[in-house]
Design an enzyme around this catalytic site. Structure first.
Site, PDB file in Angstrom:
ATOM      1  CG  HIS A   1      -1.849  -1.168   1.285  1.00 37.12           C
ATOM      2  ND1 HIS A   1      -3.126  -1.144   0.767  1.00 37.12           N
ATOM      3  CD2 HIS A   1      -1.686  -2.411   1.782  1.00 37.12           C
ATOM      4  CE1 HIS A   1      -3.710  -2.312   0.951  1.00 37.12           C
ATOM      5  NE2 HIS A   1      -2.855  -3.105   1.569  1.00 37.12           N
TER       6      HIS A   1
ATOM      7  CE  LYS B   1      -9.737  12.127   2.527  1.00 37.65           C
ATOM      8  NZ  LYS B   1      -9.761  10.937   1.715  1.00 37.65           N
ATOM      9  NE  ARG B   2      -3.385   7.639   7.796  1.00 37.31           N
ATOM     10  CZ  ARG B   2      -2.324   7.780   6.998  1.00 37.31           C
ATOM     11  NH1 ARG B   2      -1.251   8.430   7.416  1.00 37.31           N
ATOM     12  NH2 ARG B   2      -2.352   7.279   5.774  1.00 37.31           N
TER      13      ARG B   2
ATOM     14  CE  LYS C   1      -4.594   9.984   4.322  1.00 36.12           C
ATOM     15  NZ  LYS C   1      -5.143   9.250   3.167  1.00 36.12           N
TER      16      LYS C   1
ATOM     17  CB  THR D   1     -11.286   2.573   0.728  1.00 35.50           C
ATOM     18  OG1 THR D   1     -10.777   2.891   2.026  1.00 35.50           O
ATOM     19  CG2 THR D   1     -10.388   1.535   0.073  1.00 35.50           C
TER      20      THR D   1
ATOM     21  CE  LYS E   1     -14.667   2.970   3.745  1.00 38.56           C
ATOM     22  NZ  LYS E   1     -13.717   3.299   4.807  1.00 38.56           N
TER      23      LYS E   1
END
Length: 987
Positions: free
Chosen positions: A521, A713-714, A719, A824, A828
């Site tokens: 990953h 998200k984290r 990000k 992911t 969702k």
């Protein structure tokens, strides 16, 4: 490839035992997939075998019973013809067998000739259909044979040996129902035990209430007149409320709710008593849970393994806008879903020395450990949807070794003995210990090997119960490494085969290379896992020797293939020389695995052309793409029941819950006005739920007419939550400079950000603080009102996600292109009809292929452009020589200046945050992408005003989400990586 399966076995007494993780139980979907840690999903198991009565018990051949099956002429039933000597109670035994197996006796006839009868039973399965599967027919026949016995003195149902085959290891001691064969008293006991477990537990409200009250009084010893919501939750779960019978899967929830309501409890309140296990971090952990759900639903024979952390991922507490971490005591009150297997234990060894001894004329290495701990198994059954198959997630807890501490005893050092025992238990105490110190690194490595050793001992034990030839191991077992954390498995299997089973190195190596596969990953080489040689040699001395030998053989092979290209040899070596000599776990995994999987097309391309370029040149056939997916059963059916019902209504079927490709049929209704109206109503209901949560959590009241704009998200620089916050500041600044007439035309926004920063990640923590500082300014500005709100959701987890994702209108995925392997979260949100605002990174590229670029809002530099931009103007360490800093737009500079000058307070605290995105240091290209980001936001505003277009895009998003179901991902793995076939429970 032949496979052996772990499937839900026939519930006959001959295979139901206290040691079998698949014995009869009932459970409701409160937390069926909320296990967030998965490693090595391995397709290994053994078929359940019927154990027949001993030949010594046979009746005379003239009266030997016969069982035949006739499926030839009847379209609706299967005929079983049983001819045997009549005896009292035999008819009841036969009908009981059919009942326990879940079969229905449609009708029956009996013909008597003296003391011999011929009985014909016309049988249907649990779906009311005839039984045509040959394996099912064989199992039914065997069960009947066991029940009838071989004559008048034959063994009754359930008569099996008192103790299982000699244990291969100390891991399992099995004692089965029944006693010594052939003795009348023991036969009667076995038949009594069989009759007591006859049939499935009932799922009607009255039966459920009886179960609940029984466990209230006899499990937790509380009065039925005084137990609270939490105890009600425990008793519902302990009572094994079933969703294993495929016809009852979704109906049982309603029956359970009715049962609780009649007892004075609200089902929703009771369900909320369950805490999140938090056994993993971020999307990878939730993806692993989805994998387990899909493996079970698609009937694949698999086990998942992980650690049973005493404390899950930390609880995030926000105090004055600053993140603080608190332990997550999720096991304080036990976990009623799990089944403790205290008889399934294995020794795990650490430290010590390696000695060489002579054995049968050959030199053999023996590892003499300096410390031993016990791994104890805890099983979490994972039932599939629409199938009786249930697979297992086995988690390991570390306990003190049962071996007596002789040295401490001899010296009278009782305290030191206790301390050593407590140290053993710390191995499974904390998820992701801080590994910045030597002690932290050692604990992390201990966790990895503890998990690997226990899991492989368990796998090998099951294999050796049925097989004696290790040449069969690759045909029976597939071991999959979910990233490199379990890659010590490779060295451990080599140690087990060479040191314990005494195979030759060559033979052991051939086996290892056939059983392992890996999914990585990681995007960049700098993020790959390395273990210092000094640490590894101290903790696992024998494994370091094995790794050196693996590398030696690999280097010799590599020299023959590429020659003495020392640069490439150095890059591809498993052992990295340097200031800190280390083992490259990714290189080890690639060398030893038959398949290397990327998690999106873009990710695979990066692995092939950059991260593992040299390995791809050597073994191009190893590299495959398995785009990640999520399960629609968790992220639509459970989290968004209103949308579930609407989809089923318009598709005219619930089959999409199992076959996600049916969702594409929503495209047929995309222009239907009635469908649009109902679709918007579902979204409004979900927004109401989310708005209520926000107000209860933060005190901020938000407008349902606003666009709910979400990024959860984290928290990480790549990000780019900081880009989102800067965009919010820009929007706020624009609103402040507008007149009232202009403000009336603005689309109101509720901006929602959530996520955790790693405890040692200071920059991420500063992003969280900036979010709160900006929110305090905006939310208290009366000039802005409902036009803009900013909310940070603390302690983001799966339970919160089930509120946030269905209620979101727009979801932001802002990673700098080339940094997200897959992602992911976007899937969702896609499944819930939320529109995406995203860079072309990770799996978003494939989402664009499926739903079209017109149905989401794209922005930012593409992957090939990012590399060029960085080379021309940005370096992660310092500006490149003769490179000019990237030009950033005025709007970005203005926002950055507001933060730097202390407009939102905390000027000194945010200085380093601002410095990190100044032109020469802006590694993640916030300034470069800022104008493109604002344009995408403007396009989202414009579309939101046109609700017909927005709804159409929302419907097409769900219709295209079929491609991103984890069912498709797992099917790809099964067919092209693991080479396994579905193994459906026949009944």
């Amino acid at each position: 490839m032949q496979t052996i399966s772990i499937s839900f076995p026939l519930l006959t007494p001959s295979n139901v035992s206290s040691s079998d993780p698949h014995t009869s139980f009932r459970q409701i979907p409160l937390s069926s997939t909320r296990f967030s840690s998965l490693s090595i999903p391995c397709a290994t198991a053994r078929r359940t075998r019927s154990i027949r009565a001993s030949p010594g018990d046979s009746a005379p051949s003239t009266a030997a019973p016969t069982i035949s099956v006739d499926n030839s002429d009847r379209s609706d039933t299967t005929e079983f013809v049983i001819r045997a000597r009549n005896r009292i109670g035999l008819l009841q035994i036969i009908t009981r067998v059919f009942k326990v197996l879940g079969l229905t006796i449609d009708r029956a006839t009996i013909e008597i000739e003296g003391d011999v009868f011929t009985k014909r039973f016309f049988i249907t399965d649990s779906h009311g259909k005839k039984i045509e599967d040959s394996e099912s027919l064989l199992r039914i026949t065997r069960a009947l044979e066991e029940a009838i016995g071989s004559g008048s003195n034959g063994v009754g149902v359930g008569m099996v040996p008192a103790v299982s085959r000699s244990a291969v290891s100390r891991g399992v001691v099995v004692r089965r129902p029944g006693f010594v064969e052939g003795l009348g008293e023991h036969r009667a006991k076995a038949e009594r035990m069989f009759s007591l477990m006859d049939g499935f537990l009932k799922n009607d409200p009255i039966s459920l209430q009886k179960d609940i009250l029984h466990h209230v009084e006899y499990t937790v010893a509380r009065s039925r007149f005084s137990f609270d919501d939490f105890e009600a939750y425990q008793e519902v779960v302990i009572g094994r409320v079933s969703w294993l019978r495929d016809r009852d899967v979704w109906h049982i929830v309603d029956q359970c709710a009715e049962a609780l309501n009649q007892l004075g409890f609200e089902f929703e309140v009771v369900a909320e008593q369950e805490g999140d296990a938090a056994l993993g971090n971020g999307g990878l952990a939730r993806f692993s849970a989805c994998q387990m759900d899909s493996l079970a639903t698609l009937d694949y024979p698999a086990w998942g393994y992980g650690l049973r952390y005493e404390y899950g991922l930390f609880r995030q507490i926000i105090v004055d806008g600053f993140q603080h971490e608190q332990p997550d005591y999720w096991l304080n009150f036990g976990n009623p879903w799990e089944i403790a297997r205290i008889h399934v234990t294995y020794e795990v060894k650490f430290y010590g020395t390696v000695e060489e001894v002579e054995m049968n004329g050959d030199k053999q290495k023996i590892w003499i450990p300096g410390e031993t701990v016990e791994a104890v198994a805890y099983d979490n059954p994972i039932p599939g949807y629409g199938t009786r198959n249930t697979i297992n997630l086995r988690l390991w807890a570390a306990k003190p070794s049962s071996k007596f501490d002789l040295e401490a005893y001899n010296t009278g050092d009782y305290i030191n003995s206790v301390v050593n025992r407590q140290r053993a238990e710390t191995i499974s105490n904390v998820l992701y210990p801080d590994d910045r110190s030597h002690q932290g690194k050692e604990l992390r490595l201990k966790q990895q090997y503890f998990f690997v050793s226990a899991s492989l001992q368990d796998i090998m034990r099951r294999f050796k119960e049925e097989h004696t030839n290790f040449d069969e191991l690759p045909e029976k077992v597939a071991l999959h490494l979910n990233d490199t954390h379990p890659s010590l498995s490779i060295a451990e299997v080599m140690r087990m085969l060479v040191d314990e089973e005494h195979l030759s190195w060559k033979k052991a190596w051939d086996i290892v290379c056939k059983i392992f596969s890996i999914t990585t990953h990681t995007m960049v080489a700098e993020g790959l896992e390395k273990i210092p040689v000094d640490l590894l040699g101290s903790l696992l001395p024998r494994h370091l020797e094995i790794l050196y030998e693996i590398n030696h053989h690999f280097m010799e092979e590599l020299k023959e293939r590429i020659g003495l290209d020392y640069s490439r040899l150095s890059q591809m070596s498993i052992v990295e020389e340097g200031a800190v000599k280390s083992i490259r776990m990714a290189n080890l995994s690639i060398v030893c695995s038959h398949t290397v999987n990327g998690v999106s097309k873009l990710h695979l391309e990066t692995l092939k052309t950059k991260t593992f370029k040299d390995f791809y040149g050597l073994w191009p056939e190893k590299f495959q793409c398995k785009t990640n997916g999520v399960t629609q059963r968790r992220w639509i059916v459970v989290s968004n029941p209103s949308l579930r019902d609407l989809i089923s209504k318009w598709l005219g079927t619930e089959a999409w819950i199992r076959d996600a490709d049916i969702l594409s049929g929503l495209r047929d209704h995309v222009d239907n006005a009635d469908f649009h109206l109902e679709w918007k109503m579902v979204k409004k209901v979900n927004k109401m739920r989310l708005a209520e949560y926000i107000e209860a959590m933060s005190g901020v009241k938000v407008s349902l007419d606003a666009m709910f704009d979400v990024q959860v998200k984290r928290i990480h620089e790549y990000k780019r939550q900081l880009l989102n916050i800067f965009g919010i500041i820009h929007r706020y600044n624009c609103l402040k400079n507008m007149d009232k007439d202009s403000r009336r035309k603005v689309v109101p926004r509720v901006c929602i950000i959530g996520g955790k920063a790693a405890p040692g990640y200071e920059m991420a923590k500063k992003i969280i603080k900036l979010c709160h500082a900006v929110a305090e300014k905006i939310n208290n500005d009366t000039d802005i009102g409902d036009l803009l709100k900013l909310v940070f959701i603390p302690d983001y987890n799966v339970s919160v996600a089930e509120l946030v994702i269905p209620g979101a209108d727009l979801s932001q995925h802002l990673s700098t292109a080339g940094n997200e392997a897959s992602g992911t979260g976007n899937m969702k949100f896609l499944m819930n009809g939320c529109l995406l605002l995203a860079t072309e990174d990770g799996s978003t590229v494939e989402i664009v292929e499926e739903i079209g670029a017109d149905n989401l809002f794209l922005f930012g530099a593409k992957v090939d452009e990012v590399a060029e931009l960085r080379e021309n103007g940005v370096s992660n360490l310092a500006p490149l020589q003769n490179a000019s800093p990237l030009k950033v737009p005025l709007q970005f500079s203005r926002v950055l200046r507001m933060v730097r000058d202390g407009y939102f307070g905390h000027k000194d605290y945010f200085k380093s945050l601002c410095d990190s995105v100044e032109a020469a240091n802006d590694y993640y290209l916030l300034g470069t992408d800022f104008m493109s980001y604002l344009e995408a936001q403007a396009a989202a505003d414009k579309t939101f005003v046109n609700q017909e277009k927005w709804t159409r895009m929302s419907i097409l998003s769900v219709a295209g989400s079929w491609r991103f179901s984890s069912d498709r991902t797992i099917q790809d793995y099964a067919e092209s990586t693991w080479k396994i076939n579905p193994c459906r429970c026949p009944l």
